[in-house]
Design a protein around this motif. Structure first.
Motif, PDB file in Angstrom:
ATOM      1  N   TYR A  92       0.844  -1.116  -0.008  1.00 47.62           N
ATOM      2  CA  TYR A  92      -0.115  -0.132   0.087  1.00 47.62           C
ATOM      3  C   TYR A  92       1.034   1.148  -0.081  1.00 47.62           C
ATOM      4  CZ  TYR A  92      -3.944  -2.989   1.356  1.00 47.62           C
ATOM      5  OH  TYR A  92      -4.791  -3.971   1.041  1.00 47.62           O
ATOM      6  N   PRO A  93       0.409   2.299  -0.484  1.00 50.66           N
ATOM      7  CA  PRO A  93       1.226   3.780  -0.557  1.00 50.66           C
ATOM      8  C   PRO A  93       1.672   4.196   0.646  1.00 50.66           C
ATOM      9  CG  PRO A  93      -0.480   3.637  -2.116  1.00 50.66           C
ATOM     10  CD  PRO A  93      -0.580   2.324  -1.486  1.00 50.66           C
ATOM     11  N   ALA A  94       2.589   4.566   0.919  1.00 47.23           N
ATOM     12  CA  ALA A  94       2.889   5.066   2.528  1.00 47.23           C
ATOM     13  C   ALA A  94       2.723   6.502   2.449  1.00 47.23           C
ATOM     14  CB  ALA A  94       4.253   4.672   2.630  1.00 47.23           C
ATOM     15  N   HIS A  95       1.270   7.094   2.356  1.00 47.32           N
ATOM     16  CA  HIS A  95       0.887   8.477   2.445  1.00 47.32           C
ATOM     17  C   HIS A  95       0.888   8.984   4.068  1.00 47.32           C
ATOM     18  CE1 HIS A  95      -2.835   6.670   2.843  1.00 47.32           C
ATOM     19  NE2 HIS A  95      -2.861   6.614   1.494  1.00 47.32           N
ATOM     20  N   GLY A  96       0.788   8.033   5.146  1.00 45.99           N
ATOM     21  CA  GLY A  96       0.917   8.399   6.106  1.00 45.99           C
ATOM     22  C   GLY A  96      -0.558   8.290   6.721  1.00 45.99           C
ATOM     23  N   ARG A  97      -1.584   8.092   6.025  1.00 44.48           N
ATOM     24  CA  ARG A  97      -2.948   7.743   6.489  1.00 44.48           C
ATOM     25  C   ARG A  97      -3.284   6.244   6.435  1.00 44.48           C
ATOM     26  NH1 ARG A  97      -2.592  11.733   2.631  1.00 44.48           N
ATOM     27  NH2 ARG A  97      -3.807  10.432   0.814  1.00 44.48           N
ATOM     28  N   PHE A  98      -4.471   5.978   6.951  1.00 50.20           N
ATOM     29  CA  PHE A  98      -4.724   4.532   7.428  1.00 50.20           C
ATOM     30  C   PHE A  98      -5.489   4.086   5.822  1.00 50.20           C
ATOM     31  CE2 PHE A  98      -5.162   4.784  11.801  1.00 50.20           C
ATOM     32  CZ  PHE A  98      -4.298   3.834  11.922  1.00 50.20           C
ATOM     33  N   HIS A  99      -5.351   3.054   5.179  1.00 53.68           N
ATOM     34  CA  HIS A  99      -6.091   2.437   4.287  1.00 53.68           C
ATOM     35  C   HIS A  99      -7.052   1.574   4.633  1.00 53.68           C
ATOM     36  CE1 HIS A  99      -3.020   3.451   1.517  1.00 53.68           C
ATOM     37  NE2 HIS A  99      -2.127   3.093   2.283  1.00 53.68           N
ATOM     38  N   VAL A 100      -8.397   1.976   4.248  1.00 54.36           N
ATOM     39  CA  VAL A 100      -9.516   1.075   4.701  1.00 54.36           C
ATOM     40  C   VAL A 100      -9.545  -0.150   3.961  1.00 54.36           C
ATOM     41  CG1 VAL A 100     -12.199   1.060   4.910  1.00 54.36           C
ATOM     42  CG2 VAL A 100     -10.947   2.844   5.262  1.00 54.36           C
ATOM     43  N   VAL A 101      -8.856  -1.227   4.381  1.00 56.78           N
ATOM     44  CA  VAL A 101      -9.088  -2.570   3.775  1.00 56.78           C
ATOM     45  C   VAL A 101     -10.102  -3.211   3.664  1.00 56.78           C
ATOM     46  CG1 VAL A 101      -7.617  -4.866   3.553  1.00 56.78           C
ATOM     47  CG2 VAL A 101      -6.410  -2.700   4.479  1.00 56.78           C
ATOM     48  N   ARG A 102     -10.918  -2.950   4.730  1.00 56.48           N
ATOM     49  CA  ARG A 102     -12.383  -3.764   4.828  1.00 56.48           C
ATOM     50  C   ARG A 102     -13.095  -3.006   5.462  1.00 56.48           C
ATOM     51  NH1 ARG A 102     -11.710  -9.546   7.127  1.00 56.48           N
ATOM     52  NH2 ARG A 102     -10.915  -9.999   5.149  1.00 56.48           N
ATOM     53  N   ARG A 103     -14.448  -2.793   5.007  1.00 52.66           N
ATOM     54  CA  ARG A 103     -15.459  -2.156   5.757  1.00 52.66           C
ATOM     55  C   ARG A 103     -16.581  -2.822   6.463  1.00 52.66           C
ATOM     56  NH1 ARG A 103     -15.823   3.562   5.356  1.00 52.66           N
ATOM     57  NH2 ARG A 103     -17.017   4.222   7.300  1.00 52.66           N
ATOM     58  N   GLY A 104     -16.911  -2.444   7.744  1.00 55.97           N
ATOM     59  CA  GLY A 104     -17.859  -3.278   8.370  1.00 55.97           C
ATOM     60  C   GLY A 104     -18.482  -2.368   9.245  1.00 55.97           C
ATOM     61  N   ALA A 105     -19.700  -2.913   9.890  1.00 61.84           N
ATOM     62  CA  ALA A 105     -20.451  -2.172  10.779  1.00 61.84           C
ATOM     63  C   ALA A 105     -19.999  -2.321  12.285  1.00 61.84           C
ATOM     64  CB  ALA A 105     -22.012  -2.629  10.805  1.00 61.84           C
ATOM     65  N   GLY A 106     -19.200  -3.205  12.658  1.00 62.00           N
ATOM     66  CA  GLY A 106     -18.861  -3.536  14.065  1.00 62.00           C
ATOM     67  C   GLY A 106     -17.624  -2.968  14.122  1.00 62.00           C
ATOM     68  N   ALA A 107     -16.508  -3.740  15.298  1.00 59.49           N
ATOM     69  CA  ALA A 107     -15.400  -3.186  15.768  1.00 59.49           C
ATOM     70  C   ALA A 107     -14.390  -2.680  14.342  1.00 59.49           C
ATOM     71  CB  ALA A 107     -14.704  -4.182  16.230  1.00 59.49           C
ATOM     72  N   THR A 108     -13.608  -1.879  14.961  1.00 54.81           N
ATOM     73  CA  THR A 108     -12.410  -1.274  14.087  1.00 54.81           C
ATOM     74  C   THR A 108     -10.929  -2.076  14.473  1.00 54.81           C
ATOM     75  OG1 THR A 108     -13.636   0.770  13.830  1.00 54.81           O
ATOM     76  CG2 THR A 108     -11.193   0.803  13.232  1.00 54.81           C
ATOM     77  N   VAL A 109     -10.569  -2.863  13.669  1.00 56.14           N
ATOM     78  CA  VAL A 109      -9.272  -3.463  13.717  1.00 56.14           C
ATOM     79  C   VAL A 109      -8.291  -2.561  13.035  1.00 56.14           C
ATOM     80  CG1 VAL A 109      -7.932  -5.705  13.655  1.00 56.14           C
ATOM     81  CG2 VAL A 109     -10.476  -5.608  14.015  1.00 56.14           C
ATOM     82  N   ILE A 110      -7.195  -2.273  13.836  1.00 60.17           N
ATOM     83  CA  ILE A 110      -5.951  -1.656  13.370  1.00 60.17           C
ATOM     84  C   ILE A 110      -4.932  -2.458  13.205  1.00 60.17           C
ATOM     85  CG2 ILE A 110      -4.486   0.534  13.632  1.00 60.17           C
ATOM     86  CD1 ILE A 110      -6.507   1.746  15.500  1.00 60.17           C
ATOM     87  N   ALA A 111      -4.347  -2.626  11.820  1.00 57.98           N
ATOM     88  CA  ALA A 111      -3.182  -3.567  11.663  1.00 57.98           C
ATOM     89  C   ALA A 111      -1.920  -2.527  11.493  1.00 57.98           C
ATOM     90  CB  ALA A 111      -3.511  -4.417  10.744  1.00 57.98           C
ATOM     91  N   LEU A 112      -1.085  -2.488  12.123  1.00 55.84           N
ATOM     92  CA  LEU A 112       0.151  -1.680  11.890  1.00 55.84           C
ATOM     93  C   LEU A 112       1.220  -2.546  11.423  1.00 55.84           C
ATOM     94  CD1 LEU A 112       0.212   0.735  15.145  1.00 55.84           C
ATOM     95  CD2 LEU A 112      -0.587   1.119  12.760  1.00 55.84           C
ATOM     96  N   GLY A 113       1.926  -2.268  10.171  1.00 59.28           N
ATOM     97  CA  GLY A 113       3.001  -3.044   9.721  1.00 59.28           C
ATOM     98  C   GLY A 113       2.565  -4.644   9.397  1.00 59.28           C
ATOM     99  N   PRO A 114       3.642  -5.253   9.430  1.00 55.67           N
ATOM    100  CA  PRO A 114       3.484  -6.645   8.609  1.00 55.67           C
ATOM    101  C   PRO A 114       2.466  -7.649   9.557  1.00 55.67           C
ATOM    102  CG  PRO A 114       5.553  -6.251   9.830  1.00 55.67           C
ATOM    103  CD  PRO A 114       4.801  -5.247   9.883  1.00 55.67           C
ATOM    104  N   VAL A 115       1.499  -7.308   9.905  1.00 57.86           N
ATOM    105  CA  VAL A 115       0.301  -8.041  10.529  1.00 57.86           C
ATOM    106  C   VAL A 115      -0.857  -8.072   9.871  1.00 57.86           C
ATOM    107  CG1 VAL A 115       1.302  -7.951  12.895  1.00 57.86           C
ATOM    108  CG2 VAL A 115      -0.561  -6.399  11.969  1.00 57.86           C
ATOM    109  N   LEU A 116      -0.960  -7.630   8.716  1.00 53.91           N
ATOM    110  CA  LEU A 116      -2.086  -7.419   8.046  1.00 53.91           C
ATOM    111  C   LEU A 116      -2.753  -8.857   7.423  1.00 53.91           C
ATOM    112  CD1 LEU A 116      -4.552  -5.619   6.952  1.00 53.91           C
ATOM    113  CD2 LEU A 116      -3.187  -5.291   4.810  1.00 53.91           C
ATOM    114  N   ASP A 117      -1.881  -9.487   6.926  1.00 46.57           N
ATOM    115  CA  ASP A 117      -2.161 -10.980   6.306  1.00 46.57           C
ATOM    116  C   ASP A 117      -2.940 -11.631   7.493  1.00 46.57           C
ATOM    117  OD1 ASP A 117      -1.474 -10.068   3.911  1.00 46.57           O
ATOM    118  OD2 ASP A 117      -0.108 -11.715   3.686  1.00 46.57           O
TER     119      ASP A 117
END
Length: 294
Positions: free
Chosen positions: A167-192
């Motif tokens: 993903y581009p490193a522009h300093g902002r969050f990328h919304v990888v998946r959108r849902g109605a429940g909790a917000t899960v933040i993945a920082l660095g190489p834990v996204l998979d």
């Protein structure tokens, strides 16, 4: 090409094409730097296993107006030479690019001396340090070119654990998946692992390779439910304070997942360490299920 090889290739190219860029390293990754050192012996310096000197040499170059890339294992660069980072770069108010390899447990056979799960938390005590956690070779290349061309003090964490997508490193969050429940933040190489862990759940997944500054505005923009889950591949809770600051006027619950404070005194493999700290997909899912059920 793995992330560390990409770091070496990109850095060599930057030294070749910009006379203001220097590379200072301490034996680590020497196998990659022989050619560029032969071409630019005045700007590529191997100080040997002298990590405090490593940082001071880099800071001295920065004081002359150069843009140094300073490199060794994170445990030696951040933990062993922290006073030099604090005074040589921070107190002198000069910029540079610190590149740490090894991460939390990339080199399990090296034992605790080669593990640095507390590196981001330690650097977070210094004002104005930018922290980056690229998760594959594409992101390593893009981030290095950006921060070397910029200013300020940057720490780039180059590790073996990777994500599939870049993903581009522009300093902002990328919304990888959108849902109605909790917000899960993945920082660095834990996204998979986060994506595998949240399969079938109605949650939002955010990703960024930029750790500091933290994109609080991006988090607020997508927050639906009051439940926030933070997943980071270093000391658990490192980014809890910035989440709290971003949501200081928003009632919320926070689950902070990361490397635990207990020391696992077994060598094993990197993946076994990830699993032992509950940062594989199954471990993250167990933590998520318990948190959301509560």
């Amino acid at each position: 090409m793995d992330a560390r090889q990409q770091f070496a290739r990109t850095t060599a190219d930057l030294v070749d094409t910009d006379d203001s860029v220097a590379l200072v390293y301490a034996e680590i990754s020497a196998q990659y730097f022989g050619d560029v050192e032969a071409r630019h012996p005045d700007r590529v310096v191997n100080v040997g296993i002298r990590e405090q000197l490593l940082v001071n040499v880099g800071a001295g170059m920065a004081l002359t107006g150069m843009r140094p890339v300073v490199h060794t294992f994170s445990s030696f660069l951040v933990e062993r030479a922290f006073e030099q980072v604090k005074l040589g770069f921070g107190h002198q108010d000069v910029g540079g690019v610190l590149v740490g390899a090894g991460g939390s447990f990339d080199i399990p056979g090296g034992g605790r001396t080669h593990q640095a799960p507390g590196d981001v938390a330690l650097l977070d005590t210094l004002p104005g340090v930018h922290v980056h956690a690229p998760s594959n070779a594409v992101e390593v290349d893009a981030i290095l070119r950006t921060v070397v061309a910029g200013d300020g003090l940057h720490y780039v964490r180059v590790v073996g654990q990777t994500n599939t997508a870049a993903y581009p490193a522009h300093g902002r969050f990328h919304v990888v998946r959108r849902g109605a429940g909790a917000t899960v933040i993945a920082l660095g190489p834990v996204l998979d692992d986060v994506l595998a862990a949240t399969a079938g759940l109605d949650v939002t997944v955010l990703y960024s390779s930029t750790v500091r500054p933290f994109d609080g505005r991006g988090l607020r923009a997508v927050l639906g439910s009051p439940d926030v889950v933070l997943v980071e591949p270093w000391l658990a809770g490192t980014s809890s304070r910035v989440v709290a600051e971003a949501l200081r006027d928003v009632p919320h619950r926070l689950l902070a997942l990361g490397v635990g404070r207990e020391e696992h005194r077994h060598y094993g493999t990197s993946r076994e360490h990830v699993r032992a700290h509950g940062l594989d997909a199954a471990g993250i899912r167990r933590s998520l299920d318990g948190f959301l059920a509560a």
